[in-house]
Design a protein around this motif. Structure first.
Motif, PDB file in Angstrom:
ATOM      1  N   LEU A 153       0.841  -1.200   0.000  1.00  0.00           N
ATOM      2  CA  LEU A 153       0.000   0.000   0.000  1.00  0.00           C
ATOM      3  C   LEU A 153       0.876   1.252   0.000  1.00  0.00           C
ATOM      4  O   LEU A 153       0.611   2.207  -0.743  1.00  0.00           O
ATOM      5  N   ARG A 154       1.923   1.232   0.804  1.00  0.00           N
ATOM      6  CA  ARG A 154       2.848   2.360   0.846  1.00  0.00           C
ATOM      7  C   ARG A 154       3.568   2.523  -0.499  1.00  0.00           C
ATOM      8  O   ARG A 154       3.642   3.635  -1.042  1.00  0.00           O
ATOM      9  N   ASP A 155       4.048   1.410  -1.051  1.00  0.00           N
ATOM     10  CA  ASP A 155       4.756   1.476  -2.329  1.00  0.00           C
ATOM     11  C   ASP A 155       3.844   1.956  -3.451  1.00  0.00           C
ATOM     12  O   ASP A 155       4.267   2.724  -4.324  1.00  0.00           O
ATOM     13  N   ARG A 156       2.586   1.510  -3.428  1.00  0.00           N
ATOM     14  CA  ARG A 156       1.645   1.920  -4.469  1.00  0.00           C
ATOM     15  C   ARG A 156       1.400   3.428  -4.418  1.00  0.00           C
ATOM     16  O   ARG A 156       1.377   4.103  -5.454  1.00  0.00           O
ATOM     17  N   THR A 157       1.250   3.959  -3.213  1.00  0.00           N
ATOM     18  CA  THR A 157       1.001   5.390  -3.063  1.00  0.00           C
ATOM     19  C   THR A 157       2.182   6.206  -3.562  1.00  0.00           C
ATOM     20  O   THR A 157       2.018   7.187  -4.298  1.00  0.00           O
ATOM     21  N   LEU A 158       3.386   5.783  -3.201  1.00  0.00           N
ATOM     22  CA  LEU A 158       4.576   6.503  -3.645  1.00  0.00           C
ATOM     23  C   LEU A 158       4.793   6.356  -5.147  1.00  0.00           C
ATOM     24  O   LEU A 158       5.296   7.281  -5.807  1.00  0.00           O
ATOM     25  N   GLN A 174       3.175  16.555   1.974  1.00  0.00           N
ATOM     26  CA  GLN A 174       2.516  16.041   3.181  1.00  0.00           C
ATOM     27  C   GLN A 174       2.238  14.550   3.055  1.00  0.00           C
ATOM     28  O   GLN A 174       2.361  13.801   4.036  1.00  0.00           O
ATOM     29  N   VAL A 175       1.852  14.125   1.872  1.00  0.00           N
ATOM     30  CA  VAL A 175       1.626  12.696   1.650  1.00  0.00           C
ATOM     31  C   VAL A 175       2.922  11.919   1.878  1.00  0.00           C
ATOM     32  O   VAL A 175       2.939  10.906   2.586  1.00  0.00           O
ATOM     33  N   ALA A 180       5.792   7.943   5.018  1.00  0.00           N
ATOM     34  CA  ALA A 180       7.045   7.476   5.625  1.00  0.00           C
ATOM     35  C   ALA A 180       6.815   6.846   6.986  1.00  0.00           C
ATOM     36  O   ALA A 180       7.609   5.998   7.432  1.00  0.00           O
ATOM     37  N   GLY A 181       5.734   7.213   7.651  1.00  0.00           N
ATOM     38  CA  GLY A 181       5.437   6.663   8.968  1.00  0.00           C
ATOM     39  C   GLY A 181       4.438   5.523   8.963  1.00  0.00           C
ATOM     40  O   GLY A 181       4.068   5.023  10.036  1.00  0.00           O
ATOM     41  N   TRP A 182       4.006   5.100   7.788  1.00  0.00           N
ATOM     42  CA  TRP A 182       3.047   3.997   7.722  1.00  0.00           C
ATOM     43  C   TRP A 182       3.705   2.668   8.091  1.00  0.00           C
ATOM     44  O   TRP A 182       4.898   2.468   7.842  1.00  0.00           O
ATOM     45  N   PRO A 183       2.936   1.754   8.651  1.00  0.00           N
ATOM     46  CA  PRO A 183       3.487   0.425   8.972  1.00  0.00           C
ATOM     47  C   PRO A 183       3.790  -0.354   7.696  1.00  0.00           C
ATOM     48  O   PRO A 183       3.231  -0.076   6.629  1.00  0.00           O
ATOM     49  N   VAL A 184       4.672  -1.328   7.819  1.00  0.00           N
ATOM     50  CA  VAL A 184       5.045  -2.139   6.650  1.00  0.00           C
ATOM     51  C   VAL A 184       4.684  -3.608   6.833  1.00  0.00           C
ATOM     52  O   VAL A 184       5.001  -4.434   5.977  1.00  0.00           O
ATOM     53  N   ARG A 259      -5.252   5.399   5.846  1.00  0.00           N
ATOM     54  CA  ARG A 259      -4.246   5.036   4.845  1.00  0.00           C
ATOM     55  C   ARG A 259      -4.900   4.682   3.508  1.00  0.00           C
ATOM     56  O   ARG A 259      -4.402   5.050   2.433  1.00  0.00           O
ATOM     57  N   THR A 260      -6.012   3.966   3.582  1.00  0.00           N
ATOM     58  CA  THR A 260      -6.713   3.573   2.361  1.00  0.00           C
ATOM     59  C   THR A 260      -7.217   4.793   1.608  1.00  0.00           C
ATOM     60  O   THR A 260      -7.134   4.853   0.371  1.00  0.00           O
ATOM     61  N   ASN A 261      -7.727   5.781   2.326  1.00  0.00           N
ATOM     62  CA  ASN A 261      -8.227   6.995   1.689  1.00  0.00           C
ATOM     63  C   ASN A 261      -7.103   7.802   1.050  1.00  0.00           C
ATOM     64  O   ASN A 261      -7.262   8.337  -0.056  1.00  0.00           O
TER      65      ASN A 261
END
Length: 294
Positions: A153-158, A174-175, A180-184, A259-261
């Motif tokens: 999810l983090r990789d997709r957003t970036l 800001q995103v 950067a602080g999201w869980p992995v 996170r999903t939003n």
């Protein structure tokens, strides 16, 4: 066997051909729908997925096909084979008649009903309560742990942020800081429709039916609320309450919901810019503006 059409119903309609399909796809369709003719093209036009309504004698079916890089058809075939049984059992989804994953083509029965989007049904809490029940039965049939969900999810957003886009630089930064602080770690995933919203619902005299499994996959349940959340729930909170009531509980974890939003808003804005879907892009920017107010 297929959906029935009344004699003479299609008189006066200009038939369009199978020209949008490649040779293998045309051969597949002609083998399974003998003597059929295309009477309507329901394609959205934003991707290379083609959706055709075909009549063969008293029967009509839906043909879906995709181009060489299309991944939606494979997901739709998997969705029908692995997860659609609870919906088929109640007549809420079409039955897959035939499919060829290699050729990226499938044929399903035709479902009666009018698209909910853009009609009075889009503001009917009763329709949304049915949507809640249908999503619950879909999600509840199976669950498993996905150890890579949060990292992906983090990789997709970036990845979407790295694409050309028109996201405001302040919001983009800001995103990045938030992501950067999201869980992995992992998360529990369930079968999801993936595009759960009124443009994929049919209203058949007050009965809700479901179309388009082209984004069906194992995801967190929040993913089937996010597109409703950015549009219909904002328009009328009663619709959100109706979905939750139909579902029987609210499956959304607050942190995962956030996170999903964020991921959905970034992906919408960037993808819509790529395909020149300005209205859809505006939806993504509006969503980002709510998530990151000045």
């Amino acid at each position: 066997m297929f959906g029935q059409t009344q004699p003479g119903e299609w008189e006066g309609h200009m038939a369009v051909g199978l020209d949008a399909l490649d040779a293998d796809q045309r051969q597949f369709v002609e083998a399974h729908v003998k003597g059929g003719r295309v009477v309507a093209d329901h394609s959205w036009g934003q991707t290379d997925t083609v959706v055709l309504e075909v009549v063969a004698g008293p029967c009509r079916v839906i043909v879906k096909a995709g181009g060489p890089s299309n991944g939606h058809i494979a997901r739709e075939i998997r969705g029908h084979r692995e997860w659609a049984a609870p919906w088929r059992a109640t007549g809420s989804a079409a039955r897959m008649i035939a499919a060829d994953e290699r050729a990226r083509v499938l044929i399903t029965t035709y479902l009666e009903g009018q698209l909910v989007e853009g009609t009075p049904a889009q503001d009917d809490p009763g329709i949304y309560e049915q949507a809640g029940r249908l999503s619950a039965v879909f999600h509840d049939q199976y669950a498993t742990a996905d150890p890579t969900w949060n990292a992906r999810l983090r990789d997709r957003t970036l990845r979407f942020l790295s694409m050309p886009h028109r996201i405001h630089p302040r919001i983009a930064e800001q995103v990045r800081q938030e992501v950067a602080g999201w869980p992995v770690g992992g998360a529990t995933v369930v079968p999801t429709h993936g595009d759960w919203q009124p443009r994929n619902w049919l209203d058949d005299h007050g009965v809700l039916r479901v179309i388009d499994l082209g984004r069906a996959d194992l995801r967190t349940p929040e993913e089937d609320f996010v597109r409703l959340g950015r549009q219909d729930f904002l328009r009328n909170p009663e619709l959100e309450a109706a979905v939750v009531a139909g579902y029987g509980r609210d499956p959304r974890d607050p942190d995962m919901w956030r996170r999903t939003n964020v991921a959905e808003a970034v992906g919408t804005a960037a993808w819509a810019f790529k395909v020149r879907g300005e209205d859809f892009e505006a939806l993504g920017h509006a969503h980002l503006g709510r998530l990151y107010p000045e």
